[in-house]
Every structure is written in C-alpha cells, then in structure tokens.
Design an enzyme around this catalytic site. Structure first.
Site, mmCIF file in Angstrom:
data_model
loop_
_atom_site.group_PDB
_atom_site.id
_atom_site.type_symbol
_atom_site.label_atom_id
_atom_site.label_comp_id
_atom_site.label_asym_id
_atom_site.label_seq_id
_atom_site.Cartn_x
_atom_site.Cartn_y
_atom_site.Cartn_z
ATOM 1 N N HIS A 183 46.468 33.141 69.120
ATOM 2 C CA HIS A 183 46.635 32.293 70.308
ATOM 3 C C HIS A 183 48.021 31.678 70.234
ATOM 4 O O HIS A 183 48.271 30.773 69.454
ATOM 5 C CB HIS A 183 45.563 31.210 70.368
ATOM 6 C CG HIS A 183 45.475 30.539 71.722
ATOM 7 N ND1 HIS A 183 46.589 30.125 72.431
ATOM 8 C CD2 HIS A 183 44.405 30.218 72.498
ATOM 9 C CE1 HIS A 183 46.202 29.579 73.572
ATOM 10 N NE2 HIS A 183 44.888 29.637 73.641
ATOM 11 N N GLU A 313 38.335 34.873 79.897
ATOM 12 C CA GLU A 313 39.232 33.810 80.353
ATOM 13 C C GLU A 313 40.596 34.369 80.725
ATOM 14 O O GLU A 313 41.622 33.791 80.343
ATOM 15 C CB GLU A 313 39.389 32.741 79.278
ATOM 16 C CG GLU A 313 38.061 32.164 78.804
ATOM 17 C CD GLU A 313 38.249 31.027 77.800
ATOM 18 O OE1 GLU A 313 38.985 31.239 76.825
ATOM 19 O OE2 GLU A 313 37.676 29.948 78.015
ATOM 20 N N GLU A 329 41.061 28.778 84.813
ATOM 21 C CA GLU A 329 40.944 27.671 83.864
ATOM 22 C C GLU A 329 42.032 26.629 84.111
ATOM 23 O O GLU A 329 43.188 26.971 84.358
ATOM 24 C CB GLU A 329 41.065 28.239 82.433
ATOM 25 C CG GLU A 329 40.842 27.185 81.370
ATOM 26 C CD GLU A 329 41.002 27.722 79.945
ATOM 27 O OE1 GLU A 329 40.874 28.940 79.734
ATOM 28 O OE2 GLU A 329 41.243 26.889 79.050
ATOM 29 N N CYS A 331 43.560 24.776 82.047
ATOM 30 C CA CYS A 331 44.665 24.956 81.091
ATOM 31 C C CYS A 331 45.616 26.071 81.516
ATOM 32 O O CYS A 331 46.809 26.002 81.212
ATOM 33 C CB CYS A 331 44.121 25.308 79.702
ATOM 34 S SG CYS A 331 43.477 23.893 78.817
ATOM 35 N N CYS A 397 39.749 21.963 75.461
ATOM 36 C CA CYS A 397 41.204 22.063 75.610
ATOM 37 C C CYS A 397 41.715 21.437 76.890
ATOM 38 O O CYS A 397 42.813 20.885 76.931
ATOM 39 C CB CYS A 397 41.635 23.521 75.554
ATOM 40 S SG CYS A 397 40.636 24.621 76.563
#
Lengths: 632, 632
Positions: A183, A313, A329, A331, A397
C-alpha cells in the site's frame, strides 16, 4: 522549456492562509471542536491508543495492522488544526500520544505496534499485505505536520530515526531489501520529510520505492514464495495476488491506465508527481498525465468519487460507473485532491483545479455528516435508503483523512511562483505571498459556492509588478472581470483556464471576478451505460441529488423533462443553509395495472422536484437518494 | 365449489405426448444425443459416479455433499428420454449407475455418499446446510421417473427403502426428529412417490416437512445449538443463519413474500401446491397465490428469470431487478416452470401458463447452448461481454436440471379433467386423452414460436362431447378461432384466458387458432428503477436482446426511438433459424469531446438495429448483450 520548468509553483502554506467564509469556516470549526476530539475518543476506546503500549498478549482483543495509521492521521489532523487555531488542550493531548509513540519506538528506530507486539520477529516479511511501510508513511506525515504546525521536533525526531532505520533496510545497495510497500503512502511522506529536513536520503528512498515497483523479478512474487501463503494467512487477500491490485503490474513509468485499489493508486501518483517536480522529470510528468487522462476522462464519477467496485475498493474498466453500487471511497476522493493539487503545481492548468474542486465539494465532504460526527466510507450516487453514515469503522482510514484535509484546506487555495500569485479556489479569507521581496496580501470575499462573485483586494507596501492568476472554473460559461472597477476582456489573457493579469499592483487594488452560476444539466459520455437517458444537476462546483424526503420515496418514478426550467433558491433553514434547485419534474401516474410488464408506455404528470447538494445527503431522515435522474 | 374442486386437472403424461416440431424436437434430440451422454461423462470424470463406491478416504479429492443429486438428476433426465425415445445403450448405462446406487445403500436403507464415506456418524446433524434430505429427494424423483419410463422397479425399490427409513427418523411422533430440510426438494419428491406407490406415509411425511417448517422453537436454531458452529464449519454459510434464506422464517401458510434462496423457494411452493391439490386445501392454495402474486408482479425478470442477487442466489426486495448483475439462476427459472405447472392444475388460469411459457422460452433455455454442451448458471439481462456458458460447474445443479426439463417437456403441454381437454402450450405433435371412456387424440401443427397459427385436428373413434380448452396467451392482442373452417367468436367462451369449446366432437374435426404475433415494446413497472426509460422487445413468447455482433460493441450508445417501426424477419441461417427483429435504432454521434461529462445532450444518428431471441445469445463470438434498451 519543459512544462515543469515553466511552472515551478509552490502552494501557499496553510499558515499563511486564513479562511473565514460561510461554507468552509464552519466545517473547519466543527472539525476542530467535534470531529478531532471525537476521533481521539474513538482511537482511545477501540484500543488504538493503548496498543502503543505494546503490552498486547495472546488472547487479547485483536490489534489491527492498520491501527498505527489511524493514530498518525489523527495527529496529523490535530497538527493542522493547531497550526491555524492554537488549542492548549489539544496540543497537550497530541504530546501525550507522541510520548506513547516515543516509548513504542524500538532501539533501532523501528516503530510499529502490530509487528512489535503481535508479530515479533516478522518485520518486513509481508510488505505486500501487512501495511508496515504504509503505517510508517503516516507516522512520517504526522511528524512533518506536527513540526510545521508547532515547531516541536518531538515527533519529527522519532520519524527521522524510523526513516533512517528503513533507509538502512531498503534500497538498491547490496544486502538491502529490494522491496516496496503493498500500500503506497511512504513514498509521498518521505518527500515531505526531505522537504523539512533537507536530507536527500529520504528523497532517494522515496525514488527507490517508486522506481523499483513493478520490476522483474517481481518482489511480491518472490516474497510470497519465501514467506507465504500461510505465513500471513490472516491478511491474505484474493485480490492482492493480482499485481494490478497494488499497481505493481508494470514499472510506474509504463503505466497508462488506472487499475486496482484506488487509494493506493492515488498515493502513488502523488509521489510520482512529487518526484517529477523535484527532478524536473518531464517523462514522469507525462506518465502522470496519461494516468490522469484515463482517470478523469473514463473513470471518475461526476461527484469526483473514484473506484467503482467494492470488491477490491478500486477501478474496473473504462466507463464503468454504476451508481448504486459505487464504492467511491472517501479516502480515494481525498487522494484525488492530493494528486490534483500536486499536478497543479507542475502545470497550472485549470483541469487539475476543476477536478480537485469537483472532488472537494462533492465526493469528499459527502464523507462526513454536517455535524462532523459520522462518516461514509463508500459514497454511492444512488441509494434505496439503506445507506447511512457511521460513527467509526473497523478499518477507519476515512474519518481522520477527512479531518486532515479539512484542517489543511488552506494550502489548496493559492499557489505562487517567483512572479505569480495564483488563486485556485474561491474562499473568503486571505493569503500572504512573497513576491519581489515583499509580502503581498490578498483578501478574498465571496459567497462561494452559493454564488460566483469574488472580490479580491490587494495589500502591498509598495507598488509591485507581478502576475495575478485567477482560475476560471470550467463550469461557468461567461466569466467577467473588473480591475479597479473597469471591465477587462478575458480574451487575450487566458492561460490554460486562468486569467493572468500582469501589471504593477498598488495597495488596495480591487479585482472583481464574476463567475455566473447557472443550473447545468450534465450528461455523461454515452459509453457510460449506467447513465444513458439520465441527467445530473450541477450548479457551480456542486453536484446535486434528489432525496426521498424532499420528493417521494419512489424516486425511480421521477424524471426530468429536457425542456423545463429549473430554479435555484437559497434556503437558509435547509441543511445549514444551501441553494436548492426546484422545478417541474414528472412522476408516473398511478399505474392502472399490477402487471410488472406492459406494452404501453406509462403516463406521467407534473411533479415539483427539489434537489439538494450531494454532499448534504443523508443528514435528515433515512430515505432514498439519486444523483442521475432519468430525462424525459 | 372451491377453485380446486372446480378444476381437478391432471397433466397428460409425457408418454402420451409426441413432440415433432421445429423448435423443441431438435433441442430434445440434442438433449438425448449430446447433453445426456456428455453429462454422464462429466459425472464420471469429476468422480461423482465413482463416489458411489464409498471408498473415499482422508486425503482423497473432496466429495461434495451435493454430488448424489447430480447423479440422480442425470438418471431422471435419462429416464424421461427413455420414456419417449428408447435407447438400449443409455438404458444399460442407467442400470449400471443404479447398481452402484444399490450397492451404496446401507443396511437400514440410508443412502448418501457424502455422509456414508466422508462424514460417517454424522447423519442428520446438519439438516440446514448439508443437503442430505435434498439429495434424498432427487434420488426419489429419479426412482419415480425411472419406474415410469421403464417399468423397472430397480431404483424405485431403493428409494422406497430409503424413504421408509427417512420416515422412521422424521415425523411428529415421539422420538422422531422434528426437523425438515434446509434445501427443500424431498417434499415434492415424496408426493411423486406417493402417487406411484399409493403409500400414504410418503404423503404424510411430505406434509410433515412442509407444515413443520418455520415453527417455534425453530429447528435450525436448536440444531445449531446442538451441533454447531464448528461441527460442520466447511458448509457454514453467512446467509444460512437468516431464516429467510431457506424460507423457514414463518410457517409456510403465513408467508406472503418471496424471500431467500430462489430454488429452495420454488421447490417448496411446488410441494405446497401439490399438498393443496391433494387435500383440496383452499387456504394453502391461497398462500401459494399470495406468494405467486408477489413473485410475478414484483420480482420476476421479463425473461422469467428470478432471484436477482448472486450474494445468496435469491430474492432481494420488490421491484429490484438489476440487469447486469441479475443472478436469475437457470434452476430457479426451471423451478418457476415446475411451480406454475402445478398452479395451473389447481386453477386453469392462463396467468400460470403465461409465466411458465415466459420462463421456458427465455430464462430456462438461455441456460443451455444451442449445441447442448454448455450452460449458464446465471442468466443476466445485460453483459459487457465477459459472461459465457461453461461446460460444467463445481456445483452443477443446472445442467441436469435443464436436461430433465427438456426430457419431460411433453407433460407441460396438455392437461385434462373428466370433461375437458386442455392445451396450454403450442407445440407440433400429438397427445392422447381419456375422455368419456374413449381415447381421444389431438394433433397439433404450428410453426410456434415463429408464428402463432395453430391447427388442431381431432381423432376420435365415435363422436364425443367434451370441452376443448385452448390458451390465448396474454401476449396476443386479437386471437381468432375457426372450428371446421367457421369463425367462432371468442367473446362468450373465454374462461380465465382459455377459450372453451364445448360440443360434440367428431373424427377429423379441425380447429384453427390464430394468435397474431406482433413485435411488442415492453415497459417495466416504473418502480423498477433499473429499467426507467428502457424498453424490451418481445414477439410472441420470446423476449429479445441485442448483441454486439449484430450491432456495435458499444451497446450503451444505442437507443430505440418510440415512434419507429420494427420488422420481424425469419432468418434461416441465423442461430439455427430464428425470427430476428430489425429496425431503425439510434446511435450517438461521434462525441466531439473526450470529456466524461458535458452540459449539452449528445446527438444521435440512425442505426440499423438487429435483435435476436434472448435464449440464443452467446452462441456466436463473445460480445456484449442487453435486453433493456434505452428509449429515445
């Protein structure tokens, strides 16, 4: 001259910017007074803070490998808040958490609660899935923000020691691990650390992580041969086996299509843009631009939401933008803001600011309730009424990500180069620039986003020559400009969507920018099969939606005739004060048969339709919502 | 008189029916010559046949708890084929498998490979999830079909012993298990067994399973307390914890909404209809009708597909009929045929036959390729091109289910009561009825489904009075009828959508039924949000779709103007000979901007559109498909 050389913009620091408008200032106040304290409470109650004490033992409730990042992002958000709005109590709380972090740091500089307390001895054995370098990146971002906000080195020193340790473990040199994070995040964080410390090794490490990614032999393939599966089975994900999932399917410079997990993609593209700027690397900027085109022309919701599938996602295929199942999302939309902000400094083209603004006013702030206490992880563009914001998430997150964005909003509004002061976003307040060896202040007054009239007043000590650049958003069709009361034609002074007014400026010079906001019916590209025969409503930067509470709970029965006028009305009492859009829609007549299928078209009658800004949905009683409305 | 008493229909047995048309006869030939042998081969190669030898041991490849049912359904399909088309080789193969089954049967009559070989000692401990009674039901259906087809008792005796054993284990009596299957199936099978054996205990056991279902204390809750979770963890399903999933949330008589797994629901409703008929139980028939209404008026695809979500292979909420993600399992559409067939015998209303026909000609036969070798498990109404039939599945319920339906098609076409001969479906061929103590033969000639002209000729030894009933399908708008060349007005002889011609019939009497087939644009109820502004095309019983290969791979850019005419053309060379629909559609002009969103509607130009029957899609090169087309 390359595009990068032509620009060389820097954002005006958030400490040099004030925001005192009616739209963002109240949100930022709620962020400070409600959201940030509430998020601390959540981190505390869920065990995220206490996990730093490293006293987890077998049988205790689970510690999540991402937890450090939530705490770090909370510190980062709190720091931005402290930078503009000092708060002794919050400052003390931050210091307490930093003390815990300090105590959690190992002798060699290593810092990770999960791998220290839960998986001792397994450091760096699951770069792909275990988020170890991701958490490190968030600690680094927090350290930088805390230092910039407070001048204190307490956390900065910790993260420098950690970064030094990571630098001793990873890199191209003999004996070091040739890996990179599953990530992405630390790459952009290391650039920030380089900027505040001037230490080139952080920059080089970031560059190593980015340039090593996707090379063959493939690090993650080798890692799994060496340690898995089984070694980290609890984090094992079906999707993670696909290299596209974490954008390691090709070297980054060869990528031209957005793939995989959308937040990972955004954070990686941010670091690519940073490296391009720092190195004047036009090829890398072009790689970013190819990805930008693919994302913005084929894979972005009208709300600025990105990543259409919940499955992993992330991105699916071009023009695949389902509304009800949209993941989008929070984020990822925030990541889109981060990335476009960086692209804008590389190339002052309004397309980047337009995209940033689209996400910011729609798909980002939809992620938080008006009272600042509940969040959307996913931001669908249609709901039957079952989707609601939540106070917190297991993987949480998004909440601190919104907080850090709201806290740092100031830095997104203005940029400057050696000879230019640039306004990207219209927000009442002020900004200080350093141009021609003097401090120049711009005061903005506007009722944005409810109307598009912007007054700008200059404060300069002595008359000074520089170019003032103002963005003309693509949503307006006929902008007007006055300088000191005189109309100025835009015709010859437009530069990539910005008007550029170069002259000698005097104190109290006054600029009026008129950006007419009309209600626009937006049509999606015909390849977006989900939106055929549908329109979305937009006014200024705001995308609208219809909610059951204002209309009917049978939203599927509503349509909007192409030829009818719509009206924008400011309603002080609605949703904290908004401009709503009203007008004649159509609703199907009571159906004369219970048949599910019939061979005659159903008839419609007139219906008074009300639309509200998308960001404000689900702040009243539960009900259905949709952005794309059938056109009749 | 109750509705049940008024009707009392029996289907004409498949042994008394011939089918020699151009549509079904070739499919049935392929079923016999390709599909049934191929399915045996799959059962053999995947270990399903050899599993019956019970020599599985730890470490061997997994045996699936459903496997017995695949073998049983294959025997059932083979038996129907043998009933109408004797085949010594197939007969021998069936006998061989029956020998294996016989050897696998335990001393006490128990018969289940999985629980005997893989989980000895765990019989009846996971009724909810382990499909034990489900497999028993399929063995019973196979035994009945095999006996009826061949007159041999070899398998019938086995399943009677098994049913006797099950009857000794389950029931209301002291000491017996008060459970019922998690996947309904044995209930309808026991009724069939009762019909061929006359043994009332099978009927009572079926009734027990149905009536016990959903009572409190809830059997599955108690079962899981006693044995799980952990006991059968490998079969544990998230959805199975919801009582709705297997329709045990309420006693069946109180149910009025279709919920949960759609195949389970269909098989249960079949048994409910059977019990209602057998007992003259009008209340139970009314419960069926409530469920029927909810299903057919709010939860059925235009193709007769049912169960819109893949998540749990079942129903979601009313009017939720997504096209691209439609699950619409082939087995569920087959179950819909089974159920409507039973409802039709209870109440000779064309709505049941219409629904049966809709499923049969669309969502059922879409499940098998034209060459009879590949299957759809799911039958979406829209595809981007990634969905294709497969040769087999791990859980392979659908392939033998289609085979047994095609093999037994004869029994769905006609019914009779003491005084009526009824034609539900139009298929060239003949049927024998027993009325007024003589055998009456009806010969049907038609080109159905390509046109709606049907000739019926009678063969009777002596003139005889009875009522001939012919269904007027709801898709036709103006049916015509001639008896011996004379027009007969339908006005006063329509009875629930059937014309009823009561007279003294003579040998060679001739009936002409004219069912004009026009191209219909079908509109979904406006509450079906997925189909707003869309039309589907239907002609006669066939629903059409557009495929990329005939049109453009950018199907989302196509639309169909409301006012343009469409033409039906028989094309002998296309897809084995079909009527295609052609006409002027519209396609978006080349888009003048790469923008994903723009504020002007896009323009269109004329486009020659071709639609083909939905059942025939994905039989040529891979490409996109859709049933619902935007209307412009």
């Amino acid at each position: 001259m390359s595009i990068i050389e032509q620009n060389k913009l820097e954002p005006v620091s958030l400490k040099d910017v004030t925001i005192n408008d009616h739209f963002w200032a109240p949100r930022r106040k709620i962020n400070r007074e409600q959201t940030i304290p509430f998020q601390y409470k959540q981190c505390k109650e869920t065990g995220r803070i206490d996990a730093l004490k490293l006293n987890w033992k077998q049988g205790d409730p689970e510690i999540h490998p991402f937890w450090d990042s939530d705490v770090a992002k909370w510190i980062e958000a709190a720091s931005y808040s402290l930078a503009t709005d000092p708060d002794a109590e919050l400052s003390k709380l931050v210091d307490e958490v930093i003390e815990l972090i300090s105590a959690a740091q190992q002798e060699d500089g290593y810092l990770n609660t999960y791998f220290t307390a839960v998986k001792p001895g397994k450091r760096w054995t699951d770069l792909r899935d275990a988020h170890e370098l991701y958490c490190a990146g968030h600690f680094i971002e927090a350290g930088v923000a805390h230092f910039q906000a407070t001048g204190k080195c307490s956390l900065l020193d910790i993260v420098c020691r950690y970064a030094d340790y990571i630098d001793s473990v990873f890199g191209p040199e003999e004996g070091k691990i040739k890996g990179y994070p599953g990530h992405q995040e630390i790459e952009l964080a290391l650039i920030k650390l380089y900027h505040v410390t001037g230490e080139a090794r952080y920059f080089r490490l970031s560059q190593f992580f980015i340039e090593e990614r996707g090379n063959e032999p493939h690090y993650f393939t080798e890692e799994k041969k060496k340690y898995g599966p089984g070694y980290f089975e609890e984090l094992f994900s079906t999707f993670a086996n696909l290299k596209e999932y974490n954008q390691s399917h090709k070297p980054v410079r060869e990528q031209d299509k957005v793939v995989g997990h959308s937040v990972r993609a955004m954070y990686m593209y941010c670091a690519m843009a940073d490296l391009a700027k720092e190195n004047g690397d036009e090829k890398l900027r072009e790689a970013c631009d190819r990805l930008w085109n693919n994302l913005h022309y084929k894979n972005m919701y009208v709300t600025g939401g990105i990543g259409s599938t919940a499955e992993y996602e992330g991105f699916t295929c071009d023009y695949d933008l389902p509304n009800e199942s949209a993941y989008a999302e929070t984020c990822a939309a925030i990541g889109l803001v981060f990335w476009n902000h960086r692209m804008l400094q590389l190339d002052c083209d309004r397309k980047y600011a337009d995209a940033l603004e689209r996400a910011l006013f729609n798909g980002v702030i939809s992620g938080i309730s008006l009272d600042g206490k509940k969040y959307f992880y996913e931001n669908p563009l249609e709901s039957l009424g079952e989707v609601h914001r939540k106070e917190w998430f297991g993987v949480s997150c998004c909440p601190p990500n919104i907080s850090r964005l709201l806290g740092s909003l100031g830095q997104y509004i203005y940029s400057q180069s050696d000879s230019e002061a640039i306004i990207h976003l219209y927000v009442s307040g002020s900004a200080k620039f350093k141009l021609a060896n003097q401090e120049i202040k711009l005061n903005q007054t506007t009722n944005y986003p409810w109307d598009g009239n912007v007054s700008i007043q200059l404060e300069v000590e002595n008359p000074v020559s520089f170019a003032l650049k103002l963005r003309i958003p693509s949503w307006t069709k006929s902008a007007g400009l006055k300088v000191n009361g005189e109309m100025v034609s835009l015709e010859n002074i437009l530069d990539k969507g910005y008007v550029r007014i170069e002259r000698e400026w005097k104190n109290h010079d006054q600029i009026e920018l008129i950006l007419p906001m009309t209600i626009e019916k937006v049509y999606a590209h015909p390849s977006v099969r989900q939106n055929r025969n549908h329109v979305a409503l937009q006014r200024g930067p705001l995308v609208y939606c219809i909610e059951g509470i204002d209309n009917t709970h049978y939203l599927s029965q509503l349509s909007l005739p192409r030829d009818k006028e719509l009206t924008a009305i400011f309603d002080q009492k609605l949703l904290g004060g908004i401009v709503k859009i009203v007008g004649n829609g159509e609703i199907t007549e009571v159906y004369d048969s219970e048949d599910l299928y019939q061979t005659k078209p159903f008839t419609t009658k007139s219906f008074e339709m009300t639309a509200v800004p998308y960001y404000a949905w689900d702040n009243r009683e539960a009900g259905p919502m949709k952005v794309w409305i059938p056109e009749s």
